[in-house]
Design a protein around this motif. Structure first.
Motif, mmCIF file in Angstrom:
data_model
loop_
_atom_site.group_PDB
_atom_site.id
_atom_site.type_symbol
_atom_site.label_atom_id
_atom_site.label_comp_id
_atom_site.label_asym_id
_atom_site.label_seq_id
_atom_site.Cartn_x
_atom_site.Cartn_y
_atom_site.Cartn_z
ATOM 1 N N ALA A 92 -8.221 -1.675 -0.934
ATOM 2 C CA ALA A 92 -9.050 -1.385 0.236
ATOM 3 C C ALA A 92 -9.149 0.114 0.487
ATOM 4 O O ALA A 92 -8.239 0.878 0.134
ATOM 5 C CB ALA A 92 -8.460 -2.075 1.463
ATOM 6 N N PRO A 93 -10.265 0.553 1.105
ATOM 7 C CA PRO A 93 -10.357 1.966 1.497
ATOM 8 C C PRO A 93 -9.161 2.380 2.349
ATOM 9 O O PRO A 93 -8.686 1.617 3.185
ATOM 10 C CB PRO A 93 -11.662 2.009 2.304
ATOM 11 C CG PRO A 93 -12.495 0.914 1.712
ATOM 12 C CD PRO A 93 -11.504 -0.186 1.414
ATOM 13 N N GLY A 94 -8.670 3.582 2.088
ATOM 14 C CA GLY A 94 -7.484 4.086 2.785
ATOM 15 C C GLY A 94 -6.218 3.960 1.958
ATOM 16 O O GLY A 94 -5.245 4.680 2.195
ATOM 17 N N THR A 95 -6.218 3.033 0.994
ATOM 18 C CA THR A 95 -5.046 2.861 0.132
ATOM 19 C C THR A 95 -4.796 4.130 -0.676
ATOM 20 O O THR A 95 -5.726 4.790 -1.140
ATOM 21 C CB THR A 95 -5.266 1.675 -0.836
ATOM 22 O OG1 THR A 95 -5.510 0.497 -0.083
ATOM 23 C CG2 THR A 95 -4.052 1.467 -1.738
ATOM 24 N N ILE A 96 -3.518 4.467 -0.844
ATOM 25 C CA ILE A 96 -3.126 5.597 -1.684
ATOM 26 C C ILE A 96 -2.665 5.061 -3.034
ATOM 27 O O ILE A 96 -1.828 4.150 -3.089
ATOM 28 C CB ILE A 96 -1.997 6.403 -1.013
ATOM 29 C CG1 ILE A 96 -2.507 7.062 0.272
ATOM 30 C CG2 ILE A 96 -1.448 7.476 -1.970
ATOM 31 C CD1 ILE A 96 -1.422 7.723 1.089
ATOM 32 N N GLY A 130 5.093 0.407 -8.675
ATOM 33 C CA GLY A 130 5.134 -0.725 -7.759
ATOM 34 C C GLY A 130 4.420 -0.412 -6.461
ATOM 35 O O GLY A 130 3.811 0.650 -6.304
ATOM 36 N N ASP A 131 4.493 -1.352 -5.529
ATOM 37 C CA ASP A 131 3.835 -1.199 -4.235
ATOM 38 C C ASP A 131 4.836 -0.770 -3.164
ATOM 39 O O ASP A 131 5.995 -1.183 -3.178
ATOM 40 C CB ASP A 131 3.192 -2.512 -3.802
ATOM 41 C CG ASP A 131 2.026 -2.910 -4.689
ATOM 42 O OD1 ASP A 131 1.632 -2.105 -5.554
ATOM 43 O OD2 ASP A 131 1.517 -4.035 -4.523
ATOM 44 N N ALA A 132 4.382 0.039 -2.253
ATOM 45 C CA ALA A 132 5.179 0.459 -1.104
ATOM 46 C C ALA A 132 4.204 0.646 0.051
ATOM 47 O O ALA A 132 3.028 0.290 -0.035
ATOM 48 C CB ALA A 132 5.932 1.752 -1.412
ATOM 49 N N TYR A 133 4.691 1.196 1.145
ATOM 50 C CA TYR A 133 3.800 1.524 2.262
ATOM 51 C C TYR A 133 4.393 2.697 3.030
ATOM 52 O O TYR A 133 5.590 2.997 2.906
ATOM 53 C CB TYR A 133 3.581 0.315 3.174
ATOM 54 C CG TYR A 133 4.825 -0.194 3.876
ATOM 55 C CD1 TYR A 133 5.199 0.281 5.140
ATOM 56 C CD2 TYR A 133 5.632 -1.151 3.269
ATOM 57 C CE1 TYR A 133 6.340 -0.189 5.775
ATOM 58 C CE2 TYR A 133 6.774 -1.619 3.896
ATOM 59 C CZ TYR A 133 7.124 -1.138 5.149
ATOM 60 O OH TYR A 133 8.264 -1.594 5.765
ATOM 61 N N VAL A 134 3.540 3.362 3.783
ATOM 62 C CA VAL A 134 3.999 4.484 4.591
ATOM 63 C C VAL A 134 4.702 3.919 5.826
ATOM 64 O O VAL A 134 4.060 3.337 6.700
ATOM 65 C CB VAL A 134 2.826 5.386 5.002
ATOM 66 C CG1 VAL A 134 3.315 6.515 5.916
ATOM 67 C CG2 VAL A 134 2.139 5.965 3.763
ATOM 68 N N GLY A 135 6.011 4.079 5.870
ATOM 69 C CA GLY A 135 6.779 3.551 6.990
ATOM 70 C C GLY A 135 7.009 4.569 8.088
ATOM 71 O O GLY A 135 7.317 4.207 9.230
ATOM 72 N N ALA A 183 12.621 -1.260 4.476
ATOM 73 C CA ALA A 183 13.694 -0.311 4.164
ATOM 74 C C ALA A 183 13.120 0.964 3.539
ATOM 75 O O ALA A 183 12.209 0.908 2.699
ATOM 76 C CB ALA A 183 14.695 -0.946 3.203
ATOM 77 N N TYR A 184 13.657 2.098 3.947
ATOM 78 C CA TYR A 184 13.248 3.383 3.381
ATOM 79 C C TYR A 184 13.709 3.465 1.939
ATOM 80 O O TYR A 184 14.882 3.273 1.631
ATOM 81 C CB TYR A 184 13.845 4.506 4.227
ATOM 82 C CG TYR A 184 13.513 5.913 3.773
ATOM 83 C CD1 TYR A 184 12.290 6.227 3.187
ATOM 84 C CD2 TYR A 184 14.435 6.945 3.956
ATOM 85 C CE1 TYR A 184 11.993 7.517 2.800
ATOM 86 C CE2 TYR A 184 14.145 8.243 3.573
ATOM 87 C CZ TYR A 184 12.921 8.519 2.985
ATOM 88 O OH TYR A 184 12.632 9.810 2.594
ATOM 89 N N THR A 185 12.794 3.767 1.043
ATOM 90 C CA THR A 185 13.121 3.811 -0.378
ATOM 91 C C THR A 185 13.792 5.120 -0.802
ATOM 92 O O THR A 185 14.296 5.207 -1.911
ATOM 93 C CB THR A 185 11.839 3.675 -1.206
ATOM 94 O OG1 THR A 185 10.995 4.788 -0.897
ATOM 95 C CG2 THR A 185 11.102 2.371 -0.902
ATOM 96 N N LYS A 224 1.840 2.384 7.867
ATOM 97 C CA LYS A 224 1.538 1.062 7.296
ATOM 98 C C LYS A 224 0.524 1.120 6.163
ATOM 99 O O LYS A 224 0.200 0.096 5.557
ATOM 100 C CB LYS A 224 1.066 0.053 8.342
ATOM 101 C CG LYS A 224 2.056 -0.188 9.484
ATOM 102 C CD LYS A 224 3.377 -0.721 8.981
ATOM 103 C CE LYS A 224 4.320 -1.029 10.113
ATOM 104 N NZ LYS A 224 5.674 -1.468 9.643
ATOM 105 N N THR A 225 0.005 2.315 5.848
ATOM 106 C CA THR A 225 -0.918 2.437 4.724
ATOM 107 C C THR A 225 -0.249 1.981 3.432
ATOM 108 O O THR A 225 0.889 2.349 3.133
ATOM 109 C CB THR A 225 -1.381 3.898 4.572
ATOM 110 O OG1 THR A 225 -2.187 4.249 5.696
ATOM 111 C CG2 THR A 225 -2.197 4.096 3.295
ATOM 112 N N LYS A 226 -0.960 1.196 2.659
ATOM 113 C CA LYS A 226 -0.432 0.730 1.363
ATOM 114 C C LYS A 226 -0.435 1.868 0.355
ATOM 115 O O LYS A 226 -1.376 2.667 0.285
ATOM 116 C CB LYS A 226 -1.293 -0.426 0.835
ATOM 117 C CG LYS A 226 -0.799 -1.022 -0.479
ATOM 118 C CD LYS A 226 -1.673 -2.201 -0.910
ATOM 119 C CE LYS A 226 -1.154 -2.808 -2.220
ATOM 120 N NZ LYS A 226 -2.026 -3.962 -2.659
ATOM 121 N N VAL A 227 0.634 1.931 -0.449
ATOM 122 C CA VAL A 227 0.766 2.912 -1.518
ATOM 123 C C VAL A 227 1.043 2.167 -2.818
ATOM 124 O O VAL A 227 1.983 1.367 -2.881
ATOM 125 C CB VAL A 227 1.885 3.920 -1.234
ATOM 126 C CG1 VAL A 227 2.031 4.912 -2.386
ATOM 127 C CG2 VAL A 227 1.630 4.662 0.078
#
Length: 232
Positions: A92-96, A130-135, A183-185, A224-227
């Motif tokens: 989706a737009p906004g994904t990094i 892999g997948d992560a998100y901005v926490g 959890a913070y990676t 919450k942005t997907k990375v």
């Protein structure tokens, strides 16, 4: 995620560097771990960016808490200048999307396009995917070296209680802290003032953008942005 150079970063940083401080690059090498937008004109822009355009993109930012100098663009391969490019993805737009193989970070835009930034990435042995998100997001964050790094680099011990924010702080002007499952990676996307590191693998898995690029991305990236980190 073991970053050797960013654990427990706090949202606020302040303070100037002093003589005898550890050099930013020594942190990067030892770790285990805004302005000037190109408009979206259809799907892509020209592959080339003039020196005048680059100078505008990477000029000084005197309004910052710690004024950021202009990037020495002579130290950056022009292919790593920020630009809008055609980019097909199902995200989706906004994904990094981080492409460590090619040293790029993409922010997905509408219409099959993306804003592309040059980056530094993890060195051999510290790449991940892999997948992560901005926490969490931080401006001029405090940096605290992990115990593992202090063991390897005793000179980092003086920052065991945290290095205040500033131009010499390894996290730089802006930081996106990456999380998985709450959890913070320990991995981040951070701002670097070392242009010669763009297009190289030097960290323990963190991703660095030029300060001007990081400020640009940060302003467009909510929590919450997907990375997505692609395989190298």
């Amino acid at each position: 995620m073991i970053l050797d150079w960013r654990r427990g970063s706090a949202p606020a940083r302040g303070g100037a560097a002093s003589h005898g401080r550890l050099d930013r690059r020594s942190f990067l090498a030892g770790s285990a771990m805004g302005l000037g937008t190109l408009a979206l004109g259809g799907c892509k822009t020209s592959d080339s960016t003039s020196l005048a355009e680059a100078a505008s993109l990477y000029g000084p930012l005197p309004q910052e808490k710690f004024p950021i100098p202009a990037v020495d663009i002579a130290k950056v391969d022009p292919k790593y200048y920020r630009k809008t490019v055609a980019y097909e993805t199902k995200e989706a737009p906004g994904t990094i999307i981080v492409d460590p193989k090619n040293y790029y970070v993409y922010r997905v835009e509408d219409g099959g396009a993306a804003t592309r930034y040059g980056a530094n990435v993890g060195r051999d042995g510290f790449l991940w995917s892999g997948d992560a998100y901005v926490g969490r997001k931080s401006e001029w964050a405090v940096w605290t070296p992990p115990k593992e790094m202090i063991k390897r680099q005793p000179e980092a011990a003086k920052y065991a209680r945290g290095m205040p924010g500033g131009l010499d702080n390894p996290l730089g002007a802006r930081t996106l802290h990456l999380y998985q499952n709450g959890a913070y990676t320990l991995y981040t996307i951070y701002a670097t003032s070392d242009p010669e590191t763009i297009g190289s693998g030097i960290t323990s898995g963190c991703v660095g953008l030029l300060s001007q690029d990081m400020i640009h991305l940060y302003a467009r990236t909510p929590v919450k942005t997907k990375v997505v980190v692609l395989p190298a």
